[in-house]
Design a protein around this motif. Structure first.
Motif, PDB file in Angstrom:
ATOM      1  N   TRP A  96     -28.497 -49.972 -42.713  1.00 12.80           N
ATOM      2  CA  TRP A  96     -28.393 -50.897 -43.814  1.00 12.80           C
ATOM      3  C   TRP A  96     -28.206 -50.217 -45.177  1.00 12.80           C
ATOM      4  O   TRP A  96     -27.216 -50.573 -46.165  1.00 12.80           O
ATOM      5  CB  TRP A  96     -29.558 -51.749 -44.100  1.00 12.80           C
ATOM      6  N   ARG A  97     -28.799 -48.956 -45.157  1.00 15.19           N
ATOM      7  CA  ARG A  97     -28.634 -47.983 -46.532  1.00 15.19           C
ATOM      8  C   ARG A  97     -27.259 -47.430 -46.718  1.00 15.19           C
ATOM      9  O   ARG A  97     -26.397 -47.122 -47.903  1.00 15.19           O
ATOM     10  CB  ARG A  97     -29.483 -46.900 -46.410  1.00 15.19           C
ATOM     11  N   PHE A  98     -26.481 -47.213 -45.536  1.00  9.24           N
ATOM     12  CA  PHE A  98     -25.264 -46.726 -45.583  1.00  9.24           C
ATOM     13  C   PHE A  98     -24.418 -47.911 -45.966  1.00  9.24           C
ATOM     14  O   PHE A  98     -23.397 -47.701 -46.971  1.00  9.24           O
ATOM     15  CB  PHE A  98     -24.686 -46.411 -44.287  1.00  9.24           C
ATOM     16  N   ALA A 179     -27.245 -38.801 -57.695  1.00  8.04           N
ATOM     17  CA  ALA A 179     -25.846 -38.433 -56.948  1.00  8.04           C
ATOM     18  C   ALA A 179     -24.937 -39.777 -56.737  1.00  8.04           C
ATOM     19  O   ALA A 179     -23.789 -39.517 -56.600  1.00  8.04           O
ATOM     20  CB  ALA A 179     -26.260 -38.094 -55.284  1.00  8.04           C
ATOM     21  N   LEU A 180     -25.636 -40.795 -57.229  1.00  5.33           N
ATOM     22  CA  LEU A 180     -24.740 -42.133 -57.221  1.00  5.33           C
ATOM     23  C   LEU A 180     -23.516 -42.121 -58.412  1.00  5.33           C
ATOM     24  O   LEU A 180     -22.706 -42.702 -58.461  1.00  5.33           O
ATOM     25  CB  LEU A 180     -25.569 -43.315 -57.540  1.00  5.33           C
ATOM     26  N   VAL A 181     -24.002 -41.285 -59.512  1.00  2.17           N
ATOM     27  CA  VAL A 181     -23.170 -41.126 -60.593  1.00  2.17           C
ATOM     28  C   VAL A 181     -21.884 -40.715 -60.310  1.00  2.17           C
ATOM     29  O   VAL A 181     -20.659 -41.001 -60.575  1.00  2.17           O
ATOM     30  CB  VAL A 181     -23.967 -40.581 -61.804  1.00  2.17           C
ATOM     31  N   PRO A 182     -21.904 -39.370 -59.882  1.00  2.00           N
ATOM     32  CA  PRO A 182     -20.415 -38.508 -59.566  1.00  2.00           C
ATOM     33  C   PRO A 182     -19.873 -39.234 -58.383  1.00  2.00           C
ATOM     34  O   PRO A 182     -18.545 -39.194 -58.314  1.00  2.00           O
ATOM     35  CB  PRO A 182     -21.115 -36.960 -59.308  1.00  2.00           C
ATOM     36  N   LEU A 183     -20.674 -39.790 -57.516  1.00  2.00           N
ATOM     37  CA  LEU A 183     -20.031 -40.438 -56.248  1.00  2.00           C
ATOM     38  C   LEU A 183     -19.101 -41.742 -56.769  1.00  2.00           C
ATOM     39  O   LEU A 183     -18.023 -42.094 -56.367  1.00  2.00           O
ATOM     40  CB  LEU A 183     -20.775 -40.901 -55.229  1.00  2.00           C
ATOM     41  N   ALA A 205     -19.924 -38.865 -47.362  1.00  2.00           N
ATOM     42  CA  ALA A 205     -21.383 -38.474 -48.341  1.00  2.00           C
ATOM     43  C   ALA A 205     -22.104 -39.529 -47.869  1.00  2.00           C
ATOM     44  O   ALA A 205     -23.447 -39.487 -48.035  1.00  2.00           O
ATOM     45  CB  ALA A 205     -20.693 -38.450 -49.592  1.00  2.00           C
ATOM     46  N   CYS A 206     -21.702 -40.944 -48.063  1.00  2.00           N
ATOM     47  CA  CYS A 206     -22.655 -42.026 -47.947  1.00  2.00           C
ATOM     48  C   CYS A 206     -23.318 -41.841 -46.493  1.00  2.00           C
ATOM     49  O   CYS A 206     -24.587 -42.517 -46.153  1.00  2.00           O
ATOM     50  CB  CYS A 206     -22.020 -43.157 -47.929  1.00  2.00           C
ATOM     51  N   MET A 207     -22.729 -41.404 -45.186  1.00  2.00           N
ATOM     52  CA  MET A 207     -23.387 -41.237 -44.143  1.00  2.00           C
ATOM     53  C   MET A 207     -24.484 -40.095 -44.071  1.00  2.00           C
ATOM     54  O   MET A 207     -25.304 -40.552 -43.515  1.00  2.00           O
ATOM     55  CB  MET A 207     -22.239 -40.858 -42.906  1.00  2.00           C
ATOM     56  N   LEU A 208     -24.143 -39.034 -44.856  1.00  2.00           N
ATOM     57  CA  LEU A 208     -25.080 -37.842 -44.939  1.00  2.00           C
ATOM     58  C   LEU A 208     -26.306 -38.614 -45.829  1.00  2.00           C
ATOM     59  O   LEU A 208     -27.461 -38.166 -45.315  1.00  2.00           O
ATOM     60  CB  LEU A 208     -24.580 -36.945 -45.940  1.00  2.00           C
ATOM     61  N   LEU A 209     -26.212 -39.327 -46.858  1.00  2.00           N
ATOM     62  CA  LEU A 209     -27.385 -39.465 -47.763  1.00  2.00           C
ATOM     63  C   LEU A 209     -27.972 -40.714 -46.883  1.00  2.00           C
ATOM     64  O   LEU A 209     -29.255 -40.580 -47.005  1.00  2.00           O
ATOM     65  CB  LEU A 209     -26.793 -40.348 -48.964  1.00  2.00           C
ATOM     66  N   ALA A 218     -33.888 -34.093 -46.928  1.00  2.00           N
ATOM     67  CA  ALA A 218     -33.332 -35.099 -47.710  1.00  2.00           C
ATOM     68  C   ALA A 218     -32.955 -34.425 -49.277  1.00  2.00           C
ATOM     69  O   ALA A 218     -31.833 -34.889 -49.732  1.00  2.00           O
ATOM     70  CB  ALA A 218     -33.944 -36.583 -47.971  1.00  2.00           C
ATOM     71  N   PRO A 219     -33.885 -33.664 -49.730  1.00  2.00           N
ATOM     72  CA  PRO A 219     -33.449 -33.076 -51.092  1.00  2.00           C
ATOM     73  C   PRO A 219     -32.378 -32.200 -51.228  1.00  2.00           C
ATOM     74  O   PRO A 219     -31.751 -32.321 -51.990  1.00  2.00           O
ATOM     75  CB  PRO A 219     -34.699 -32.478 -51.398  1.00  2.00           C
ATOM     76  N   VAL A 220     -32.176 -31.361 -49.894  1.00  2.00           N
ATOM     77  CA  VAL A 220     -31.129 -30.497 -50.066  1.00  2.00           C
ATOM     78  C   VAL A 220     -29.771 -31.532 -49.633  1.00  2.00           C
ATOM     79  O   VAL A 220     -28.905 -30.948 -50.293  1.00  2.00           O
ATOM     80  CB  VAL A 220     -31.302 -29.542 -48.621  1.00  2.00           C
ATOM     81  N   ILE A 221     -29.976 -32.473 -48.862  1.00  2.00           N
ATOM     82  CA  ILE A 221     -28.512 -33.135 -48.770  1.00  2.00           C
ATOM     83  C   ILE A 221     -28.221 -33.745 -49.841  1.00  2.00           C
ATOM     84  O   ILE A 221     -26.878 -33.782 -50.488  1.00  2.00           O
ATOM     85  CB  ILE A 221     -28.723 -34.008 -47.524  1.00  2.00           C
ATOM     86  N   ASP A 222     -29.068 -34.295 -50.717  1.00  2.00           N
ATOM     87  CA  ASP A 222     -28.867 -35.073 -52.025  1.00  2.00           C
ATOM     88  C   ASP A 222     -28.329 -34.154 -53.029  1.00  2.00           C
ATOM     89  O   ASP A 222     -27.199 -34.639 -53.490  1.00  2.00           O
ATOM     90  CB  ASP A 222     -29.875 -35.872 -52.372  1.00  2.00           C
ATOM     91  N   LEU A 223     -28.845 -32.861 -52.885  1.00  2.00           N
ATOM     92  CA  LEU A 223     -28.294 -32.017 -54.029  1.00  2.00           C
ATOM     93  C   LEU A 223     -26.881 -31.687 -53.460  1.00  2.00           C
ATOM     94  O   LEU A 223     -26.046 -31.295 -54.292  1.00  2.00           O
ATOM     95  CB  LEU A 223     -29.247 -30.726 -53.959  1.00  2.00           C
ATOM     96  N   LEU A 224     -26.665 -31.170 -52.270  1.00  2.00           N
ATOM     97  CA  LEU A 224     -25.217 -30.678 -51.776  1.00  2.00           C
ATOM     98  C   LEU A 224     -24.303 -32.009 -52.146  1.00  2.00           C
ATOM     99  O   LEU A 224     -23.169 -31.493 -52.606  1.00  2.00           O
ATOM    100  CB  LEU A 224     -25.375 -30.525 -50.350  1.00  2.00           C
ATOM    101  N   VAL A 225     -24.574 -33.137 -51.838  1.00  2.00           N
ATOM    102  CA  VAL A 225     -23.702 -34.385 -52.338  1.00  2.00           C
ATOM    103  C   VAL A 225     -23.504 -34.445 -53.503  1.00  2.00           C
ATOM    104  O   VAL A 225     -22.405 -34.751 -54.024  1.00  2.00           O
ATOM    105  CB  VAL A 225     -24.183 -35.531 -51.683  1.00  2.00           C
TER     106      VAL A 225
END
Length: 433
Positions: A96-98, A179-183, A205-209, A218-225
């Motif tokens: 659902w989140r994806f 991360a939603l802003v640059p995406l 990127a959405c799949m990773l998030l 989660a913090p690392v993945i969000d920061l990388l994205v």
């Protein structure tokens, strides 16, 4: 002899807004990029001044409707930013989140696509392409105009970040919202530059998030994205494959055949009306469709808030009237297009205002799917097929009636249409409720 470049100087004339080009030798490429950015921002402000004002008026109205005097500022911000805060809701799974992340990025891309010509700078940018600017500087100008165009949406993201920070949310939630802003900007840049391959990176990127939400990574993945999207926006765009550049999609033939089967000898004028809507005024039609879809989603959300009681039935009929009022603005664009070609069609053996019934049919056909969605909701809420069909018919007639106030006066079109729609909605709900 030094090498001369073309530098842009906008000499504003309030009446005709003409722009003159002067030739001089700039000190650097920044001397060209700065006036070009000034022109782009000025062009967007001039071409969408009324529309941007209406968006901010709608935003202020929405804030006034949703705000509560008994709630805190952060609680009101959370109510306003509810569509963004659903991303960090813990009650949903990765699938659902994806899908919801993809939906948010698609809405951001549509927001940019429906005003593409205004953001890109208009017809003058065909000449400005000859200026000695690299792709990175042109993209920076695009991003600056996009930030101005996205100002109502960025306010919603700022409200979500403020409410989450006030509640003491985890850094992972804050990074995901950031991360939603640059995406979203990357999705919009992909639309402006016509880069279909950008969708693959956004999906990844959405799949990773979505997969990392709620885990230790989660913090690392969000920061990388977030960093990856920001870096992709900062870098110069890569050249597209030649096959994609030369690709031309051909329109399918079945819509014309279906229209011919339905309209018969009236196919040509109906096709002209639909061509004006979906080709000449495609951006306006897309914006209207996006707004109508948002109203349908609002009706469903209100039904959920009201726990599907009798209030949900009234909300469904109320939203139907709002959709009819919202889509009635399409009549003005059709009328302007017909008036522009009146000098040619006057030589044909046609009656005066021959396009009126065909415009009504085209706008009604365009609005029918959006009017049918609340009708199905009303039928589900207990109205029954008869009352739901009566409501659908009533608001279809309202859509046709609203053509007159929309074309009566440019200055007072919104007020007149709102008064007529308000009275019609009150009578319809009183008869069917």
């Amino acid at each position: 002899m030094p090498h001369w470049h073309a530098a842009l100087a906008c000499i504003g004339c309030r009446r005709n807004r003409t722009c003159f080009i002067i030739l001089r030798q700039p000190r650097s490429e920044t001397a060209i990029a700065t006036p070009l950015l000034h022109y782009r921002l000025r062009w967007y402000a001039v071409s969408t001044a009324r529309l941007l004002l209406r968006r901010w008026q709608a935003l202020v109205l929405l804030l006034g409707v949703l705000a509560s005097a008994n709630a805190s500022v952060f609680a009101n911000a959370a109510t306003f930013a509810r569509p963004i805060l659903l991303v960090v809701s813990p009650g949903h799974g990765p699938g659902w989140r994806f899908g919801y992340l993809i939906l948010l990025l698609a809405c951001a891309a549509l927001w940019a696509h429906m005003q593409r010509m205004q953001i890109k700078g208009g017809a003058f940018m065909a000449f400005a392409a000859s200026l000695p600017l690299d792709a990175r500087q042109r993209r920076r100008a695009d991003l600056a105009v996009l930030v101005l165009a996205d100002s109502p949406l960025l306010l919603m993201v700022a409200g979500a970040l403020a409410s989450e920070a006030a509640r003491g949310a985890t850094p992972a939630h804050l990074l995901l919202l950031a991360a939603l802003v640059p995406l979203a900007l990357a999705a919009q840049v992909g639309v402006l530059e016509r880069r279909p391959l950008a969708a693959a990176g956004l999906v990844a990127a959405c799949m990773l998030l979505a997969a990392a939400f709620g885990t230790r990574l989660a913090p690392v993945i969000d920061l990388l994205v977030w960093a990856g999207a920001a870096l992709a926006l900062r870098q110069a765009p890569w050249p597209q494959p030649r096959a994609l550049v030369c690709l031309h999609l051909r329109a399918p033939a079945w819509p014309g055949r279906l229209l011919h089967a339905i309209a018969g000898r009236h196919t040509a004028p109906l096709q002209a009306a639909f061509s004006i809507l979906l080709r000449e005024r495609r951006d306006e039609a897309l914006a209207k469709a996006l707004g109508a879809a948002a109203l349908c989603a609002g009706a469903l959300g209100l039904a959920t808030v009201f726990e599907h009681d009798r209030r949900a039935l009234g909300a469904a009929w109320f939203v139907q009237g709002c959709i009819a009022l919202h889509l009635s603005g399409l009549f003005r664009g059709l009328e302007m297009a017909h008036r522009a070609s009146a000098a040619y069609t006057a030589a044909l053996p046609l009656a005066p205002d021959w396009w009126r019934r065909f415009d009504l049919a085209a706008v009604a056909g365009f609005a029918l799917p959006f009017l049918a969605a609340p009708a199905l909701l009303a039928c589900y809420e207990g109205a029954g097929p008869a009352r739901a069909s009566a409501g659908l018919l009533s608001y279809a007639v309202l859509l046709c009636v609203l053509r007159a106030p929309q074309l009566a006066s440019e200055r007072h079109a919104v007020v007149l249409s709102t008064v007529v729609a308000g009275g019609w909605m009150a009578a319809t709900i009183a008869c069917l409720y």
